[in-house]
Design an enzyme around this catalytic site. Structure first.
Site, PDB file in Angstrom:
ATOM      1  N   CYS A 192      -3.144  -1.670  16.255  1.00 44.94           N
ATOM      2  CA  CYS A 192      -3.400  -2.443  17.466  1.00 44.94           C
ATOM      3  C   CYS A 192      -3.055  -1.611  18.711  1.00 44.94           C
ATOM      4  O   CYS A 192      -2.045  -0.922  18.745  1.00 44.94           O
ATOM      5  CB  CYS A 192      -2.622  -3.745  17.544  1.00 44.94           C
ATOM      6  SG  CYS A 192      -3.043  -4.927  16.273  1.00 44.94           S
ATOM      7  N   ARG A 214      -6.285   3.088  17.208  1.00 43.27           N
ATOM      8  CA  ARG A 214      -5.147   2.331  16.700  1.00 43.27           C
ATOM      9  C   ARG A 214      -5.561   1.107  15.890  1.00 43.27           C
ATOM     10  O   ARG A 214      -4.727   0.470  15.237  1.00 43.27           O
ATOM     11  CB  ARG A 214      -4.254   1.877  17.861  1.00 43.27           C
ATOM     12  CG  ARG A 214      -3.699   3.005  18.671  1.00 43.27           C
ATOM     13  CD  ARG A 214      -2.863   2.476  19.800  1.00 43.27           C
ATOM     14  NE  ARG A 214      -1.659   1.846  19.308  1.00 43.27           N
ATOM     15  CZ  ARG A 214      -0.538   2.466  19.025  1.00 43.27           C
ATOM     16  NH1 ARG A 214      -0.467   3.763  19.179  1.00 43.27           N
ATOM     17  NH2 ARG A 214       0.516   1.822  18.594  1.00 43.27           N
ATOM     18  N   TRP A 228      -5.910  -4.356  14.749  1.00 42.87           N
ATOM     19  CA  TRP A 228      -5.853  -3.973  13.342  1.00 42.87           C
ATOM     20  C   TRP A 228      -5.151  -5.148  12.689  1.00 42.87           C
ATOM     21  O   TRP A 228      -3.950  -5.362  12.876  1.00 42.87           O
ATOM     22  CB  TRP A 228      -5.047  -2.692  13.175  1.00 42.87           C
ATOM     23  CG  TRP A 228      -5.064  -2.116  11.797  1.00 42.87           C
ATOM     24  CD1 TRP A 228      -6.003  -1.292  11.263  1.00 42.87           C
ATOM     25  CD2 TRP A 228      -4.086  -2.311  10.768  1.00 42.87           C
ATOM     26  NE1 TRP A 228      -5.672  -0.971   9.962  1.00 42.87           N
ATOM     27  CE2 TRP A 228      -4.506  -1.581   9.631  1.00 42.87           C
ATOM     28  CE3 TRP A 228      -2.906  -3.041  10.680  1.00 42.87           C
ATOM     29  CZ2 TRP A 228      -3.778  -1.552   8.447  1.00 42.87           C
ATOM     30  CZ3 TRP A 228      -2.181  -3.012   9.489  1.00 42.87           C
ATOM     31  CH2 TRP A 228      -2.625  -2.274   8.395  1.00 42.87           C
ATOM     32  N   ASN A 244       0.908  -6.211  19.736  1.00 41.15           N
ATOM     33  CA  ASN A 244       0.837  -5.227  18.653  1.00 41.15           C
ATOM     34  C   ASN A 244       2.125  -5.382  17.858  1.00 41.15           C
ATOM     35  O   ASN A 244       3.211  -5.239  18.422  1.00 41.15           O
ATOM     36  CB  ASN A 244       0.740  -3.824  19.279  1.00 41.15           C
ATOM     37  CG  ASN A 244       1.001  -2.713  18.279  1.00 41.15           C
ATOM     38  OD1 ASN A 244       0.787  -2.879  17.090  1.00 41.15           O
ATOM     39  ND2 ASN A 244       1.467  -1.578  18.767  1.00 41.15           N
ATOM     40  N   GLY A 245       2.030  -5.717  16.574  1.00 41.73           N
ATOM     41  CA  GLY A 245       3.241  -5.854  15.769  1.00 41.73           C
ATOM     42  C   GLY A 245       3.188  -7.072  14.867  1.00 41.73           C
ATOM     43  O   GLY A 245       2.113  -7.603  14.590  1.00 41.73           O
ATOM     44  N   GLU A 305      -3.198  17.066   0.074  1.00 44.09           N
ATOM     45  CA  GLU A 305      -3.818  16.805   1.383  1.00 44.09           C
ATOM     46  C   GLU A 305      -5.351  16.861   1.277  1.00 44.09           C
ATOM     47  O   GLU A 305      -6.047  16.046   1.890  1.00 44.09           O
ATOM     48  CB  GLU A 305      -3.282  17.810   2.420  1.00 44.09           C
ATOM     49  CG  GLU A 305      -3.854  17.695   3.818  1.00 44.09           C
ATOM     50  CD  GLU A 305      -3.608  16.346   4.496  1.00 44.09           C
ATOM     51  OE1 GLU A 305      -2.868  15.513   3.973  1.00 44.09           O
ATOM     52  OE2 GLU A 305      -4.238  16.139   5.553  1.00 44.09           O
ATOM     53  N   LYS A 327      -7.599  13.648   2.350  1.00 49.13           N
ATOM     54  CA  LYS A 327      -8.653  13.698   3.384  1.00 49.13           C
ATOM     55  C   LYS A 327      -9.955  13.123   2.845  1.00 49.13           C
ATOM     56  O   LYS A 327     -10.626  12.345   3.502  1.00 49.13           O
ATOM     57  CB  LYS A 327      -8.918  15.135   3.861  1.00 49.13           C
ATOM     58  CG  LYS A 327      -7.924  15.753   4.788  1.00 49.13           C
ATOM     59  CD  LYS A 327      -7.939  15.204   6.199  1.00 49.13           C
ATOM     60  CE  LYS A 327      -7.048  14.014   6.394  1.00 49.13           C
ATOM     61  NZ  LYS A 327      -5.661  14.135   6.542  1.00 49.13           N
ATOM     62  N   GLU A 355      -9.703   9.299   2.374  1.00 53.64           N
ATOM     63  CA  GLU A 355      -9.612   8.553   3.630  1.00 53.64           C
ATOM     64  C   GLU A 355     -10.970   8.347   4.280  1.00 53.64           C
ATOM     65  O   GLU A 355     -11.249   7.271   4.798  1.00 53.64           O
ATOM     66  CB  GLU A 355      -8.724   9.310   4.633  1.00 53.64           C
ATOM     67  CG  GLU A 355      -7.255   9.176   4.379  1.00 53.64           C
ATOM     68  CD  GLU A 355      -6.432   9.948   5.398  1.00 53.64           C
ATOM     69  OE1 GLU A 355      -5.437   9.402   5.876  1.00 53.64           O
ATOM     70  OE2 GLU A 355      -6.763  11.115   5.714  1.00 53.64           O
ATOM     71  N   HIS A 363      -1.365  17.720 -18.718  1.00 56.39           N
ATOM     72  CA  HIS A 363      -0.608  16.546 -19.134  1.00 56.39           C
ATOM     73  C   HIS A 363      -1.302  15.257 -18.697  1.00 56.39           C
ATOM     74  O   HIS A 363      -0.623  14.264 -18.398  1.00 56.39           O
ATOM     75  CB  HIS A 363       0.810  16.607 -18.567  1.00 56.39           C
ATOM     76  CG  HIS A 363       1.582  17.804 -19.034  1.00 56.39           C
ATOM     77  ND1 HIS A 363       1.986  17.965 -20.336  1.00 56.39           N
ATOM     78  CD2 HIS A 363       1.969  18.927 -18.370  1.00 56.39           C
ATOM     79  CE1 HIS A 363       2.622  19.120 -20.463  1.00 56.39           C
ATOM     80  NE2 HIS A 363       2.606  19.733 -19.286  1.00 56.39           N
ATOM     81  N   LYS A 377      -4.535   4.773  12.788  1.00 60.25           N
ATOM     82  CA  LYS A 377      -3.918   6.083  13.006  1.00 60.25           C
ATOM     83  C   LYS A 377      -2.406   5.979  13.088  1.00 60.25           C
ATOM     84  O   LYS A 377      -1.692   6.870  12.636  1.00 60.25           O
ATOM     85  CB  LYS A 377      -4.467   6.698  14.297  1.00 60.25           C
ATOM     86  CG  LYS A 377      -3.868   8.059  14.550  1.00 60.25           C
ATOM     87  CD  LYS A 377      -4.880   9.040  14.995  1.00 60.25           C
ATOM     88  CE  LYS A 377      -4.335  10.444  14.971  1.00 60.25           C
ATOM     89  NZ  LYS A 377      -4.401  11.038  13.632  1.00 60.25           N
TER      90      LYS A 377
HETATM   91  C1  G6P Z   1      -1.328   6.733   9.021  1.00 60.33           C
HETATM   92  C2  G6P Z   1      -2.437   7.681   9.395  1.00 60.33           C
HETATM   93  C3  G6P Z   1      -2.216   9.030   8.713  1.00 60.33           C
HETATM   94  C4  G6P Z   1      -0.841   9.588   9.071  1.00 60.33           C
HETATM   95  C5  G6P Z   1       0.269   8.578   8.736  1.00 60.33           C
HETATM   96  C6  G6P Z   1       1.602   9.011   9.315  1.00 60.33           C
HETATM   97  O1  G6P Z   1      -1.414   6.415   7.679  1.00 60.33           O
HETATM   98  O2  G6P Z   1      -3.695   7.142   9.028  1.00 60.33           O
HETATM   99  O3  G6P Z   1      -3.200   9.945   9.136  1.00 60.33           O
HETATM  100  O4  G6P Z   1      -0.619  10.773   8.379  1.00 60.33           O
HETATM  101  O5  G6P Z   1      -0.041   7.308   9.313  1.00 60.33           O
HETATM  102  O6  G6P Z   1       1.513   9.028  10.718  1.00 60.33           O
HETATM  103  P1  G6P Z   1       2.436   9.862  11.664  1.00 60.33           P
HETATM  104  O7  G6P Z   1       2.005   9.480  13.051  1.00 60.33           O
HETATM  105  O8  G6P Z   1       3.849   9.429  11.375  1.00 60.33           O
HETATM  106  O9  G6P Z   1       2.237  11.295  11.375  1.00 60.33           O
END
Ligand code: G6P
Length: 612
Positions: free
Chosen positions: A2, A28, A76, A102-103, A487, A491, A494, A510, A607
């Site tokens: 949000c 956000r 969100w 937001n929250g 990672e 990616k 996501e 394994h 994000k």
């Molecule tokens: C969310 C985002 C990720 C990010 C994670 C941690 O899940 O979608 O891309 O890595 O939060 O966020 P930060 O701001 O703490 O790096």
């Protein structure tokens, strides 16, 4: 998670600033959007489930064009489905207060029951609406003083929030508060602005006040009055924010993610700027000086998502170069598992936003147990930077793409620098080795530019085209490149919604090996390091079972035995993750593009995760 914005302008219409702010904060959350303004003393709300374009269509009749004061929200969803009725702003039942939030309000069921007992009609399933009504109730006992009504209502609330409340009438009032999620404000004679992220304020002012938990602030052009929830006045100083407003546009790239991938050579240069000496690294703060670092007996790293993967790379670096034991944990696990910490432990939080609720809680826990704490963080005025004893700022600039790329790269660079500093302070890293590593880091920009050359990117695009319809993907790496396998898989998941799994290469036999067939592509990250020959055997084992293998790295023999390959410039194994991740980011991007996915706004993700 949000985004909230607000603008109170002296004379100028505010709608353009609100919509522009919402667009900046859309990363956000993008389930629904809405604005609330004061028009001829009355509150008017327009809100829609869907993207910002929906709201713009709603606003195109020009009916709100004259408003000079308003608030906005990009949602969100946490409580209540994605519907018009659940979109913000929410009004109290008499239409005197509009609220964006937001929250999460944890006692909202209790508040809801009390409102129902009082016969107040509820029109949505949100926790936010309950707070709007409570502010409305308190407004009756405060002679229309919105700031006091907000303070009183918030004393009834448990939970996490950043809110902006707007009241109409002859003298409109705009009041904000925070407990948990970020909120910043700025003002000048021309107006006053608020936003969840300073990025939405920089087009208006660079002097930004970051509110603290428990602050309640009333805003108007040229006016900022901050108090605690009990009404005690407070002074809050502005911080000068350097970020360029244009950093928030796509600069000719089709997506923010692609732009941010291509910014990475510059990001490395910025992360190094002013910090690297011939054979050592300099950071601001006593905590990074020789005496304090010599006292560090153990490092515990807490982070979430992509930042956690950077933490896993940092573990190899810190243990390898500085010989200090390191634990890395999901912040959401660390905070609840009664960790055993001693005063010689340095708690290190890694975060792009500096606002991730679990990471903040993990650092607070470490502090309460007597540990020193430091942050690796990108967002200058964030809660994490303000709360930590010392911070290494990543200097990657604003990251807008929901899938993190350049901030991750900056986290890797900062981890190398930190490990070198620790190793030098403790005498575990020889001068010559420090010099070699730092010299090579200095050439990293050029190496990344080679990796991002048109023909390399074009090759990865074609590779993505060939593999985009596979049933699944396995990413294997070993040693310091194991987190890069994690990672690479993250990616792809996501942004393309394809199933992908990252695994330590040595563990493949394994379990994951059972999944190998022609429909399952395996990416193997192969650096020229001490485990190169073992990784090479993994490639042979997968190929023997008919699975296609793409090799990424600089180990020539591994590259030669794979079906397809992406050659990465030869590097010290310590630095190899920084380059190896780039082709994996590009592969995920091009698979998602070929599958028609919404790359900058992947479904269900946000994000910045400011709630648990
Ligand atoms: C969310 C985002 C990720 C990010 C994670 C941690 O899940 O979608 O891309 O890595 O939060 O966020 P930060 O701001 O703490 O790096």
């Amino acid at each position: 998670m949000c985004g909230i914005v607000g603008a109170y302008l002296s004379g100028e219409p505010c709608l353009a600033a609100l919509v522009e702010g919402l667009r900046t904060l859309e990363y956000r959350g993008y389930d629904s959007v809405g604005v609330g303004v004061v028009l001829d003393g009355r509150l008017v709300v327009r809100r829609k489930a869907g993207r910002i374009e929906e709201l713009e269509r709603e606003l195109s009749d020009g009916a709100l064009a004259a408003a000079t004061i308003g608030i906005g929200h990009s949602r969100w969803a946490t409580h209540g489905a994605v519907t018009d009725a659940n979109a913000h702003p929410h009004l109290d039942w008499k239409g005197r207060v509009a609220l964006v939030h937001n929250g999460i309000l944890e006692n909202y069921l209790e508040l809801r029951a009390e409102l129902e007992r009082r016969g107040i009609p509820l029109r949505s399933q949100t926790d936010t609406e309950c707070l709007a009504h409570w502010i409305g109730i308190e407004l009756e006992g405060t002679d229309g003083d919105l700031a006091e009504a907000v303070r009183r209502a918030l004393r009834r609330v448990h939970g996490y929030y950043a809110i902006a409340a707007l009241a109409g009438g002859a003298r409109p009032q705009l009041v904000v508060s925070r407990e948990g999620p970020p909120l910043c404000v700025g003002h000048s004679a021309a107006g006053a602005w608020l936003a969840s992220d300073p990025l939405a304020l920089v087009p208006h002012t660079r002097e930004v006040v970051f509110l603290e938990d428990g602050d309640v602030a009333e805003l108007a052009p040229g006016k900022l009055v901050v108090t605690r929830r009990d009404g005690t006045p407070l002074a809050r100083r502005p911080v000068h924010v350097d970020w360029k407003a244009e950093a928030a546009d796509r600069g000719g790239f089709e997506h923010f993610m692609l732009k941010e991938i291509h910014e990475q050579p510059d990001v490395v240069a910025r992360a190094l700027f002013g910090r690297v000496e011939a054979d050592d690294v300099r950071f601001e703060g006593e905590l990074f000086g020789d005496a304090a670092l010599r006292g560090v007996e153990r490092v515990v790293i807490s982070a979430c998502g992509t930042a956690l993967h950077a933490g896993l790379v940092a573990r190899y670096l810190i243990e390898g170069l500085a010989r200090v034991p390191v634990d890395v944990d999901f912040a959401s696990e660390f905070r609840y598992r009664q960790p055993v910490l001693s005063p010689g432990t340095l708690a290190l939080g890694i975060s792009q936003s500096g606002e991730t609720a679990d990471t903040l809680a993990a650092l607070r826990l470490a502090r309460s147990l007597g540990c020193r704490q430091a942050a690796l963080c990108n967002a200058v005025g964030s809660t994490m930077v303000r709360e930590s004893e010392a911070a290494i700022l990543l200097q990657a600039g604003p990251e807008i793409g929901v899938a993190s790329t350049k901030a991750f790269l900056a986290m890797l660079v900062a981890s190398v620098l930190f490990a070198v500093r620790l190793g030098r302070a403790r005498g575990t890293l020889a001068l010559a080795e420090a010099r070699t590593l730092l010299g090579e880091l200095g050439r990293m920009r050029m190496n990344l530019e080679r990796l991002l050359a048109r023909e390399v990117v074009e090759g990865i695009r074609a590779l993505a085209e060939r593999h985009k319809d596979q049933r699944g993907f396995l990413f294997l790496g070993r040693g310091i490149n194991y987190p890069i396998a994690l990672e690479g898989a993250l990616k792809l998941k996501e942004i393309s919604y394809l199933h992908a799994e990252g695994y330590p290469a040595g563990e493949m036999k394994h379990g994951p090996i059972a999944m190998i067939d022609r429909q399952m592509t395996t990416f193997v990250i192969a650096a020229r390091d001490s485990v190169a020959s073992k990784v090479r055997s993994n490639i042979e084992q997968i190929r023997a079972r008919g699975g296609p293998v793409v090799c990424v790295g600089d180990d020539e023999e591994s590259l030669a035995v794979a079906d397809e390959r992406i050659v990465v410039p030869g590097l010290s194994p310590w630095l190899s993750p920084i380059a190896n991740v780039v082709p994996l980011q590009l592969f995920a991007y091009h698979v998602a593009l070929a599958r028609g996915c919404d790359i900058d706004k992947p479904r269900n993700l946000a994000k910045s995760v400011t709630v648990e």
